[in-house]
Design a protein around this motif. Sequence first.
Motif, PDB file in Angstrom:
ATOM      1  N   VAL A  10       6.687   5.181  -6.506  1.00 31.99           N
ATOM      2  CA  VAL A  10       5.379   5.631  -5.759  1.00 31.99           C
ATOM      3  C   VAL A  10       5.690   6.603  -4.631  1.00 31.99           C
ATOM      4  O   VAL A  10       6.734   6.951  -4.262  1.00 31.99           O
ATOM      5  CB  VAL A  10       4.468   4.444  -5.097  1.00 31.99           C
ATOM      6  CG1 VAL A  10       3.949   3.330  -6.052  1.00 31.99           C
ATOM      7  CG2 VAL A  10       5.548   3.544  -4.210  1.00 31.99           C
ATOM      8  N   LYS A  11       4.642   7.432  -4.350  1.00 36.28           N
ATOM      9  CA  LYS A  11       4.839   8.573  -3.223  1.00 36.28           C
ATOM     10  C   LYS A  11       4.073   8.034  -2.110  1.00 36.28           C
ATOM     11  O   LYS A  11       2.756   7.746  -2.445  1.00 36.28           O
ATOM     12  CB  LYS A  11       4.517   9.942  -3.748  1.00 36.28           C
ATOM     13  CG  LYS A  11       5.426  10.760  -4.886  1.00 36.28           C
ATOM     14  CD  LYS A  11       5.029  11.858  -5.179  1.00 36.28           C
ATOM     15  CE  LYS A  11       6.069  12.346  -6.120  1.00 36.28           C
ATOM     16  NZ  LYS A  11       5.765  13.834  -6.636  1.00 36.28           N
ATOM     17  N   LEU A  69       0.953  -1.321   0.009  1.00 39.42           N
ATOM     18  CA  LEU A  69       0.165   0.188   0.082  1.00 39.42           C
ATOM     19  C   LEU A  69       0.837   1.218  -0.011  1.00 39.42           C
ATOM     20  O   LEU A  69       1.866   1.278   0.590  1.00 39.42           O
ATOM     21  CB  LEU A  69      -1.019   0.020   1.352  1.00 39.42           C
ATOM     22  CG  LEU A  69      -1.827  -1.247   1.685  1.00 39.42           C
ATOM     23  CD1 LEU A  69      -2.325  -1.008   2.657  1.00 39.42           C
ATOM     24  CD2 LEU A  69      -2.793  -1.379   0.579  1.00 39.42           C
ATOM     25  N   ALA A  70       0.266   2.412  -0.583  1.00 39.19           N
ATOM     26  CA  ALA A  70       0.988   3.580  -0.592  1.00 39.19           C
ATOM     27  C   ALA A  70      -0.265   4.486  -0.087  1.00 39.19           C
ATOM     28  O   ALA A  70      -0.930   4.654  -0.881  1.00 39.19           O
ATOM     29  CB  ALA A  70       1.507   3.867  -1.872  1.00 39.19           C
ATOM     30  N   ASP A  71       0.340   5.213   0.869  1.00 35.96           N
ATOM     31  CA  ASP A  71      -0.838   6.012   1.679  1.00 35.96           C
ATOM     32  C   ASP A  71      -2.140   5.283   1.579  1.00 35.96           C
ATOM     33  O   ASP A  71      -3.235   6.072   1.103  1.00 35.96           O
ATOM     34  CB  ASP A  71      -0.966   7.409   0.886  1.00 35.96           C
ATOM     35  CG  ASP A  71       0.310   8.493   1.347  1.00 35.96           C
ATOM     36  OD1 ASP A  71       0.812   8.113   2.386  1.00 35.96           O
ATOM     37  OD2 ASP A  71       0.483   9.299   0.418  1.00 35.96           O
ATOM     38  N   GLY A  72      -2.180   4.034   1.785  1.00 34.76           N
ATOM     39  CA  GLY A  72      -3.362   3.280   2.142  1.00 34.76           C
ATOM     40  C   GLY A  72      -4.188   2.672   0.885  1.00 34.76           C
ATOM     41  O   GLY A  72      -4.973   2.289   0.851  1.00 34.76           O
ATOM     42  N   ARG A  73      -3.459   3.009  -0.361  1.00 36.92           N
ATOM     43  CA  ARG A  73      -3.962   2.364  -1.707  1.00 36.92           C
ATOM     44  C   ARG A  73      -3.147   1.395  -2.011  1.00 36.92           C
ATOM     45  O   ARG A  73      -1.799   1.573  -2.281  1.00 36.92           O
ATOM     46  CB  ARG A  73      -4.014   3.566  -2.701  1.00 36.92           C
ATOM     47  CG  ARG A  73      -5.220   4.571  -2.369  1.00 36.92           C
ATOM     48  CD  ARG A  73      -5.518   5.531  -3.254  1.00 36.92           C
ATOM     49  NE  ARG A  73      -4.747   6.912  -2.443  1.00 36.92           N
ATOM     50  CZ  ARG A  73      -4.246   7.479  -3.036  1.00 36.92           C
ATOM     51  NH1 ARG A  73      -4.103   7.854  -4.451  1.00 36.92           N
ATOM     52  NH2 ARG A  73      -3.796   8.658  -2.541  1.00 36.92           N
TER      53      ARG A  73
END
Length: 63
Positions: free
Chosen positions: A47-48, A23-27
Amino acid sequence: MTIRLKLELASGQPMQGAPLELLADGRPVARGVVDKQGYAVFETGPVKGALAVRVDRSILPAG
């Protein structure tokens, strides 16, 4: 980008075959499965954000 993780549970339960999501920021940005040595590999583009791994514990034996 390749991210390789070693996963171990404190209880000693095996993780082999556990489905994972990166996950990246919950996604979700990538999926992986734990191999017999306890490693999972994620392949993703840049990804950020804060990274986390979500494990589907429903496949693990109760104990």
